[in-house]
Design an enzyme around this catalytic site. Sequence first.
Site, PDB file in Angstrom:
ATOM      1  N   HIS A 149       0.896  -1.016   0.083  1.00 10.09           N
ATOM      2  CA  HIS A 149      -0.347   0.090   0.229  1.00 10.09           C
ATOM      3  C   HIS A 149       0.764   1.553   0.137  1.00 10.09           C
ATOM      4  O   HIS A 149       0.384   1.968  -1.283  1.00 10.09           O
ATOM      5  CB  HIS A 149      -0.851   0.379   1.454  1.00 10.09           C
ATOM      6  CG  HIS A 149      -1.701   1.210   1.331  1.00 10.09           C
ATOM      7  ND1 HIS A 149      -2.873   0.746   0.747  1.00 10.09           N
ATOM      8  CD2 HIS A 149      -1.855   2.103   1.640  1.00 10.09           C
ATOM      9  CE1 HIS A 149      -4.097   1.727   1.301  1.00 10.09           C
ATOM     10  NE2 HIS A 149      -3.308   3.031   1.029  1.00 10.09           N
ATOM     11  N   HIS A 174      -9.920   3.288  -1.801  1.00  6.75           N
ATOM     12  CA  HIS A 174     -10.468   2.322  -0.858  1.00  6.75           C
ATOM     13  C   HIS A 174     -10.940   1.208  -0.199  1.00  6.75           C
ATOM     14  O   HIS A 174     -12.436   1.268  -0.276  1.00  6.75           O
ATOM     15  CB  HIS A 174     -11.512   3.468   0.242  1.00  6.75           C
ATOM     16  CG  HIS A 174     -10.403   3.510   1.471  1.00  6.75           C
ATOM     17  ND1 HIS A 174     -11.102   3.894   2.876  1.00  6.75           N
ATOM     18  CD2 HIS A 174      -9.234   3.898   2.300  1.00  6.75           C
ATOM     19  CE1 HIS A 174     -10.376   3.746   3.995  1.00  6.75           C
ATOM     20  NE2 HIS A 174      -8.910   3.847   4.155  1.00  6.75           N
ATOM     21  N   ASN A 175     -10.899   0.397  -0.709  1.00  6.22           N
ATOM     22  CA  ASN A 175     -11.624  -1.156  -1.752  1.00  6.22           C
ATOM     23  C   ASN A 175     -12.050  -2.464   0.307  1.00  6.22           C
ATOM     24  O   ASN A 175     -12.849  -2.166   0.373  1.00  6.22           O
ATOM     25  CB  ASN A 175     -10.909  -1.505  -2.407  1.00  6.22           C
ATOM     26  CG  ASN A 175     -10.818  -1.257  -3.191  1.00  6.22           C
ATOM     27  OD1 ASN A 175     -11.233   0.014  -3.625  1.00  6.22           O
ATOM     28  ND2 ASN A 175      -9.863  -1.238  -4.322  1.00  6.22           N
ATOM     29  N   ASP A 197      -5.562  14.253   1.414  1.00  3.41           N
ATOM     30  CA  ASP A 197      -4.317  14.236   0.282  1.00  3.41           C
ATOM     31  C   ASP A 197      -4.289  15.143   0.059  1.00  3.41           C
ATOM     32  O   ASP A 197      -3.022  15.711  -0.163  1.00  3.41           O
ATOM     33  CB  ASP A 197      -4.239  13.172  -0.892  1.00  3.41           C
ATOM     34  CG  ASP A 197      -3.926  11.726  -0.041  1.00  3.41           C
ATOM     35  OD1 ASP A 197      -2.860  11.820   0.339  1.00  3.41           O
ATOM     36  OD2 ASP A 197      -4.289  10.925  -0.416  1.00  3.41           O
ATOM     37  N   GLN A 253      -8.569   8.860  12.407  1.00  2.00           N
ATOM     38  CA  GLN A 253      -8.892   9.880  10.864  1.00  2.00           C
ATOM     39  C   GLN A 253      -8.283  10.849  12.046  1.00  2.00           C
ATOM     40  O   GLN A 253      -8.497  11.842  12.713  1.00  2.00           O
ATOM     41  CB  GLN A 253      -9.961   9.170  10.267  1.00  2.00           C
ATOM     42  CG  GLN A 253     -10.428   8.197   9.920  1.00  2.00           C
ATOM     43  CD  GLN A 253      -9.759   8.002   8.381  1.00  2.00           C
ATOM     44  OE1 GLN A 253      -9.807   8.658   7.579  1.00  2.00           O
ATOM     45  NE2 GLN A 253      -8.414   6.844   8.467  1.00  2.00           N
ATOM     46  N   GLY A 261      -0.993   8.443  -9.578  1.00  2.18           N
ATOM     47  CA  GLY A 261      -1.581   7.378  -9.519  1.00  2.18           C
ATOM     48  C   GLY A 261      -1.414   6.703  -8.655  1.00  2.18           C
ATOM     49  O   GLY A 261      -0.946   6.977  -7.140  1.00  2.18           O
ATOM     50  N   SER A 288      -3.892  -0.915  -6.111  1.00  2.00           N
ATOM     51  CA  SER A 288      -4.754  -1.355  -5.509  1.00  2.00           C
ATOM     52  C   SER A 288      -4.647  -3.264  -5.980  1.00  2.00           C
ATOM     53  O   SER A 288      -5.696  -2.977  -6.720  1.00  2.00           O
ATOM     54  CB  SER A 288      -6.290  -0.985  -4.653  1.00  2.00           C
ATOM     55  OG  SER A 288      -6.727  -1.505  -3.840  1.00  2.00           O
TER      56      SER A 288
END
Lengths: 165, 786
Positions: B64, B129-130, B151, B353, B577, B580
């Site tokens: 990741h 965010h799978n 980001d 978060q 880019g 994942s």
Amino acid sequence: MKTKVPVIMSKNFYIIEIFKGKNIFDVFGQEIKKSIKELGILNIEEVKVSNLYRIEGNDIDKKKIIRIAKELLIDNVSEDYKIYRKTKKSLNWWIIEVYLKDGVTDPVGETARKTIIESKILKDAIVKTGKKYYIKGKLTEKQIKEICEKILLNPLIQNYFIYKG
Amino acid sequence: MKLKYAREIEILNYDDKKLIELSEKNLLALNLEEMKKIKEYFSSIGRNPTDCELECIAQTWSEHCFHKTFKADIEYQENKKKENICLLKEIMEVTEKLNYDWCISIFKDNAGIIKLNEKSGVAFKVETHNHPSALEPYGGSGTGIGGVIRDILGAGLGAKPILNIDVFCFGELTYPYEKLPEGVLHPRRIFRGVVSGVRDYGNRMGIPTGNGAIIFDNGYLYNCLVYCGTVGIIPIDKIEKKVNDGDYIVLVGGRTGRDGIHGATFSSVSLKEDIPTSVVQIGNPIIEKKVQDVLLSARDMGLYNSITDCGAGGLSSAIGEMGKDIGAIVYLEKVPLKYQGLAPWEIFLSESQERMVLAVNEKNLEKLISLFDSEDVEAVVIGKFVKTGKLTVYYKDEIVCNLDMEFLHRGVPKRKLKGVFKKREEKSFLYKSKNLKRDILKILSNPNISSKEEIVRQYDHEVGGRTILKPFIGYESRGVSDGVVLKPFYDSYEGIIVACGINPFYGEIDPYYMAGCCIEECIRNIVSCGGNPEKIAILDNFCWGNVSDEKQLGSLVRCVKGCKDYALKYKVPFISGKDSLNNYFKWKNGRIISIPPTLLISGIGIIEDIRKITSTDFKKVGNLIFVLGKTYNELGGSQFYRNHNIKDGIVPKPRPEKTLPLMKKLHYGIKSGIIESCHDCSDGGLIVSICEMMIGGNLGCNVDFSNVLSEKEEIEIVLFSESCGRFVIEVPKEKISEFKDLFENEEISQIGEIIENKKLNGFWKGKKIFEISLNEIYDTWRSLKF
């Protein structure tokens, strides 16, 4: 019947239940009823949804809790509230209470806590939010569990307690 | 040495088998070679690692964070031809070769930044965010959009987010509940959770959501895909950032808890049937909104030297990354906690978060802290960047982590992988429709084509007042738009166009052409809104299955090669880019199910004047309808064939040498007002484009499909082929000579006329072949209930 024991046990706590007032359309209840039917459980008559705030604090009393409910939590036009410490069973309804597991962030609870402290009702508090579902219909406990795990909550982050009517 | 707070982990005396066991037991997701490298490092300094060190290395080296597969040496074999390839180099080569001066910050920051005008730049980033969304759809997807917003806040010295985009892939909503294994949520549940999670976070942050797509396919049953993107604007003089020796490390925003521990390493392994609770994060948009507001004013006052967000890997990754070339000392006991009882390594790695890390010079420290204080946002000094070349972490009086930055960031052994791609032979095949009208309506009601208004309406696309071309357009806002146009500044007409291209169905036949088609679809969408094909930058987001399987890796390499070739041909640079990988599900019996290879291309275009754009809805009765570009027998992977369960057919091939000049002319045509409406032809074919234009305009049309320039004169090809390089446009009769001059020598065909009567009358060589009323088209297209 109770399946699990709640995680926090403190004497100084109250639960505020907030529900839709009379003649106000319960959109979340309808949505859940629709989802339950999609599961293939057709024996369902009605679903009602309430929000729960479990408030814990040292300087807590009923009067302050009423203030919190009235001034901070409810929308006076469309919502009403109940205060209790122990969930009462209801004759024709299955009752399911859902709380976040310990350690899972509870943003609504956190905001409520801050607001309670900032409005100087309590010095400090712990607030946990939850949902309470009332389900009416000829259902077995197995079906209720299925509804819980497939629609109402995510067992990964939430605990639930079932009270049979 | 006896440790009080950290735990020593034995590895010095471990053999290979035990090393692997250790990696698996602690969810480190490291392979044997990497574990051996760690052992080698610690034997050279003569001690065992602490838990904190080992976790920190695992996070930094995770797929990741480090993109091991994209940086690996891959021995790639395609039809007996062998070559060695590095995927990241391939992608970056495009941007290097094109070498545009308007690409300002590429592949080095949190987001790609391009130049908008002399004073401002645009930052754009799309994240996935799978895994978290598959486990807890609401929280997982909400933190997905929260993460990509951060980001953008962490790009340069902080860009202001002005637009979100979302693309989702789910399993089919009608899939039977009983067929799913335990622990896997039903697609309907995931769908509802994801849609509301992203909605609640984006709306509460006050950022409009302007563009997106939803794809339903049973390949995504066990692993849904959630792509979230954000566009931000940033002053050009705030793009450079640099951490200086002696800067304080300031942590701002939310508090740290046990949430999201192991997120980065966890997303590098497969989903299994048993998962720990702590990997789930829940977002709190209110805090992030406060952080955003106060951060941007601190930026304008120049109070900090560098910034990054706390994403995957938490503090370990954020501080490690910022102090890469210097070194840092961190005091973990200073980190504000949500609750007591966290071990030092948990504090250091938590992915709670809404946190950002700043590097602040001593002279600005007081001012910065009091500014954050005044907005009720916590800002705490937790350490200092010091030129030691080491990452040193204290908890109270104990050193819990002391690693060389050099080892941490450059010590990863390069992976050597093998990929094989065997091209599936494409068979030319033509299925004859038995009932055209029925087939057309079936396509319109397909979840992948039909109206998503019910979902899109839940997202605020107006907030901020910058949205010029909205997701809904035309009569009663019924029509759909190809892309979104923003006007970022109140005092200038400059605009930004954002659109995307995605089609996993081509990838099942050949990922190379899927890449080309996605890139072209994205550019086409932007150009048909009025964008300039020479001022478009794109982002790639690869979501792949089990890449330790040679075939899966081979298809990824093939796709990257397609990206490189077509991006160079269309002259569009990649500016950022993300990949994942390992989106696969492992059943208890060992069966592995990978997702379909999925590439999302998101594009951003810059235009000088937002008054010179167009939309997709038909405008006026009597105007003529043209098709630009030629139609080929390319029905492979098309909606038409999918409806009839046909796996054969030729996949669409982009033809940049024809399409690029055509798009330049189209851009001129839209700019000079010759073309009144324009819609690109993609999913579903020409017929879907025409129907959507009719819905938007609430007008009917007569179309003779035999006039469409086509490789073969077959009605199925003309209606349903998804060939690239085609647009449907509307031209007023009085501008017809100007139009013909402009498109001289191009492949264009006049196919019909807009009429008052609200019907689609389809002709073939002058003979009427079908008639569908607009009401029927609209109702069918809207028939899907979510």
